[in-house]
Design a protein around this motif. Structure first.
Motif, short mmCIF file in Angstrom:
data_model
loop_
_atom_site.label_atom_id
_atom_site.label_comp_id
_atom_site.label_asym_id
_atom_site.label_seq_id
_atom_site.Cartn_x
_atom_site.Cartn_y
_atom_site.Cartn_z
N ASN A 8 0.86 -1.19 0.00
CA ASN A 8 0.00 0.00 0.00
C ASN A 8 0.89 1.24 0.00
O ASN A 8 1.82 1.35 0.81
CB ASN A 8 -0.89 0.04 1.25
CG ASN A 8 -1.95 -1.03 1.21
OD1 ASN A 8 -3.02 -0.85 0.65
ND2 ASN A 8 -1.65 -2.20 1.81
N SER A 10 0.67 5.65 -0.59
CA SER A 10 -0.11 6.86 -0.83
C SER A 10 0.79 8.08 -0.69
O SER A 10 1.81 8.05 0.00
CB SER A 10 -1.27 6.98 0.16
OG SER A 10 -2.14 5.88 0.07
N LYS A 15 -4.06 7.92 -3.20
CA LYS A 15 -3.64 6.52 -3.13
C LYS A 15 -3.02 6.11 -4.46
O LYS A 15 -3.53 6.43 -5.54
CB LYS A 15 -4.83 5.62 -2.80
CG LYS A 15 -4.46 4.15 -2.57
CD LYS A 15 -5.68 3.34 -2.20
CE LYS A 15 -6.15 3.67 -0.79
NZ LYS A 15 -5.16 3.29 0.24
N TYR A 17 -1.00 2.68 -4.67
CA TYR A 17 -1.12 1.21 -4.67
C TYR A 17 -1.98 0.77 -3.49
O TYR A 17 -1.86 1.32 -2.39
CB TYR A 17 0.26 0.56 -4.57
CG TYR A 17 1.15 0.84 -5.77
CD1 TYR A 17 0.89 0.24 -6.99
CD2 TYR A 17 2.24 1.69 -5.66
CE1 TYR A 17 1.70 0.50 -8.08
CE2 TYR A 17 3.05 1.96 -6.74
CZ TYR A 17 2.78 1.36 -7.96
OH TYR A 17 3.57 1.62 -9.04
N ASN A 18 -2.78 -0.24 -3.74
CA ASN A 18 -3.65 -0.74 -2.69
C ASN A 18 -3.64 -2.28 -2.71
O ASN A 18 -4.09 -2.90 -3.67
CB ASN A 18 -5.08 -0.23 -2.89
CG ASN A 18 -6.02 -0.68 -1.78
OD1 ASN A 18 -5.63 -0.68 -0.61
ND2 ASN A 18 -7.21 -1.10 -2.15
N GLU A 19 -3.07 -2.86 -1.64
CA GLU A 19 -3.05 -4.32 -1.47
C GLU A 19 -2.49 -5.03 -2.71
O GLU A 19 -3.06 -5.98 -3.24
CB GLU A 19 -4.45 -4.84 -1.16
CG GLU A 19 -5.04 -4.34 0.15
CD GLU A 19 -4.27 -4.85 1.36
OE1 GLU A 19 -3.96 -6.06 1.40
OE2 GLU A 19 -3.96 -4.04 2.25
N TYR A 212 -5.39 0.89 -8.72
CA TYR A 212 -4.45 0.85 -7.59
C TYR A 212 -3.69 -0.47 -7.49
O TYR A 212 -3.07 -0.76 -6.46
CB TYR A 212 -5.14 1.14 -6.25
CG TYR A 212 -6.03 2.35 -6.29
CD1 TYR A 212 -5.49 3.61 -6.53
CD2 TYR A 212 -7.40 2.23 -6.07
CE1 TYR A 212 -6.31 4.73 -6.58
CE2 TYR A 212 -8.22 3.35 -6.11
CZ TYR A 212 -7.67 4.60 -6.37
OH TYR A 212 -8.47 5.70 -6.42
#
Length: 642
Positions: A8, A10, A15, A17-19, A212
């Protein structure tokens, strides 16, 4: 292997990248494709260890980047990462060979000769061995990028990170560079970020940022490459299975497995070599800053010495105008104290000397050649009331005389010619015999009376030899020992009820002028020094901001903060030595100017040179190190962007 697990990232509320879970293919060319601002460079900075502000896990070559300190990240980059940049980030002023060697300078177990052979071999394999001694500024874009690739390969890293490596190249050069990177990817993991579709054509795998997360847009199967297995396709489409496989791979590579892992170390020899090289490259700006500091410091020391000269001039004034120290206490009916009381009070004062009674004299004759002048009545002269036209007042231990101009006119048609000539003073002694005193005319006064002043020893001798009324003195003569004490003594005597004739008011005026003059010199000294410091700081700051890319590159190549500081500290030392040498030359020139202009030098001594050297060393070292402190502490990625 490079693996991302639940990553992750930000920037503030934005944001990126997410997971994210992803494993880069080993010994393949992976192209992260997408427009500017799509998170490509962010991912590269994370893998390089430039950015540690994220959640989740990044593991590269068995190392969890989150667990590493700043120095350990430098070691990680040195052992594992080779960088290729869009703008090449080659060191200006360095040759192609010198730029390549920057990538292996920290490997001390290899001799300088072996390093040079390795660098030449890589340049030869890239087809630019003939450019080894050419300054990189004179090379074409394609040649510069080959030098950058050679630098990335010299330390045999496992991973090559290329940030828009063809962004500044034309079509033909792009093709050549990509073929080189493609060939490298057979043995190393190559990750390229780009927005150029021609570059993406060479990729074994193309990825993009989508919602993301990392989305695979083109795999090796789509390119007709049968190396990718069917179960990998299933892995990529099944998130839970991907997480399981990723965890297994992360665990299987826990810790540094490579036995060739090297602790980078910058030797003193290379540190000195690089610092001298950098100093030569930036010599012009260093020279300007050094000249300004040298001028400021030499002017400061010169001003201090001028202050000494002013002090000497003041002392010369005091010596030449010693008669300012002479005072007289007239004795008259208005004074309540007797002449004996006045004499005793004056003799009792520690800061007063040469105290004696003065008397009226009669029938004095002055002779000069065949001319003579009779003075029927002579009262003691108050020196505080006399004003010299030429020459000096008579000194107490010599046989000298000062005469009024109206007397000189009678003794000579050329009054000024009397100065330095002998004149005879005649008077009658106690027996009525004519006595003579041969005196040298040392000055002429503008007294309106027919008056003269003789040395105090001559005056006292006349008093002793003539018939005078010893009980009826006209005044008490005295001398104040120190020029600075005249005003104080005058005030103290007046407070005691004794009328005195001194030059206290003039002395006060002179003293105030002296103090103001010294303060002026002191203020001028500091102003010159501060202005010199300010201008030098600006020049050094200009040198500093031009070196952000250089410092960022060194950090990317594995140079630790202490290594960079060692190089810059030595440059500061050279800078201090240069400014010290220049200041010595300036102070010598200033000395000669003073001699020609005023007839005397700056009165320099050992302490003057100690101050001069100290100022230069302190100013140059402190200014340089303070200005460079921010530069040294800047993170590599930020420095490379500056």
């Amino acid at each position: 292997m490079i693996a991302l697990k639940r990553l992750n990232k930000s920037f503030g509320d934005t944001k990126i990248y997410n997971e994210v879970n992803y494993i880069f293919k080993e010994n393949k060319l992976t192209c992260f494709f997408g427009p500017s601002g799509s998170g490509k460079t962010t991912l590269l900075n994370l893998i390089a260890g430039f950015d540690s502000d994220y959640e989740g896990e990044i593991k590269a070559e068995g190392v969890r980047l989150k667990d590493l300190s700043m120095d350990e990240l430098c070691e990680y980059r040195f052992n594992n990462i080779g960088f290729v940049f869009q703008n090449y980030n080659l060191l200006k002023g360095y040759t192609a060979l010198e730029n390549v060697l920057m990538g292996i300078n920290l490997k001390n177990e290899i001799t300088e000769c072996e390093k040079r052979k390795m660098a030449l071999e890589i340049l030869r394999s890239l087809g630019i061995a003939d450019k080894k001694d050419q300054s990189v500024e004179t090379m074409s874009g394609g040649q510069k990028q080959r030098v950058a690739i050679a630098r990335a390969l010299i330390n045999d890293p496992k991973i090559i990170l290329a940030d828009e490596p063809t962004g500044a190249l034309d079509g033909e050069a792009t093709k050549v560079i990509m073929e080189i990177l493609k060939e490298i990817s057979k043995e190393k993991t190559v990750i390229i970020i780009t927005h150029d579709e021609e570059v993406a054509h060479y990729a074994d795998e193309i990825i993009e940022l989508e919602e993301y997360g990392i989305a695979i847009k083109k795999s090796a199967i789509e390119r007709g490459n049968d190396e990718i297995r069917a179960d990998e396709e299933e892995l990529l489409s099944n998130e839970s299975l991907a997480m399981k496989v990723l965890a297994e791979k992360l665990e299987s590579k826990n810790g540094i497995e490579d036995k060739t892992y090297v602790k980078p170390k910058l030797s003193k020899k290379i540190s000195t070599k690089l610092s001298m090289k950098n100093f030569r490259i930036h010599f012009f700006k260093f020279m300007i800053a050094a000249i300004i500091i040298a001028f400021g410091s030499s002017a400061f020391v010169g001003s201090l010495s001028s202050k000494k000269i002013t002090g000497r001039i003041i002392e010369e004034f005091k010596t030449k105008n010693f008669f300012y120290n002479s005072g007289q206490a007239p004795i008259n009916k208005e004074i309540k104290k007797t002449h004996e009381e006045i004499l005793n009070i004056l003799k009792a004062k520690e800061d007063v000397e040469n105290v004696y009674f003065q008397y009226d004299l009669e029938n004095i004759t002055l002779k000069s050649g065949d001319k003579s002048l009779e003075v029927e009545y002579k009262v003691p002269t108050a020196l505080s009331k006399e004003s010299l036209v030429y020459g000096d007042m008579p000194k107490g231990n010599k046989k000298e005389i000062v005469i009024a101009m109206n007397m000189a006119n009678r003794l000579s048609s050329d009054t000024k010619a009397l100065l330095g000539k002998e004149i005879v003073l005649q008077y009658k002694d106690k027996d009525g015999t004519i006595k003579e005193e041969k005196l040298i005319v040392c000055g002429l006064t503008n007294s309106q009376y027919q008056d003269f002043v003789v040395s105090s020893n001559v005056e006292k001798g006349i008093y002793d030899n003539t018939n005078i009324h010893k009980d009826k003195p006209t005044a008490v003569a005295f001398e104040v020992k120190n020029f600075e004490e005249i005003s104080r003594v005058d005030k103290e005597l007046r407070d005691l009820g004794i009328e005195v004739l001194t030059r206290a008011e003039e002395v006060d005026s002179f003293q105030n002028s002296f103090v103001k003059l010294i303060k002026l010199y002191t203020a001028l000294s500091y102003i010159i020094l501060v202005v010199g410091m300010a201008i030098s700081a600006v020049m050094l700051y200009k040198v500093s901001i031009e070196r952000y890319t250089e410092v960022g590159l060194l950090g990317a190549l594995g140079y630790k903060m202490k290594n960079i500081n060692s190089i810059i500290f030595k440059e500061s030392l050279y800078f201090a030595m240069l400014s010290t040498g220049l200041s010595g030359a300036f102070i010598f020139v200033l000395q000669e100017v003073y001699k020609k202009q005023f007839g005397y030098g700056l009165e320099l001594n050992i302490m003057s040179f100690v101050i001069l050297v100290g100022i230069n060393l302190v100013l140059a070292m402190v200014l340089s190190n303070v200005i460079n402190l921010r530069l040294i502490k800047t993170e590599p990625a930020k420095a490379l962007r500056s």
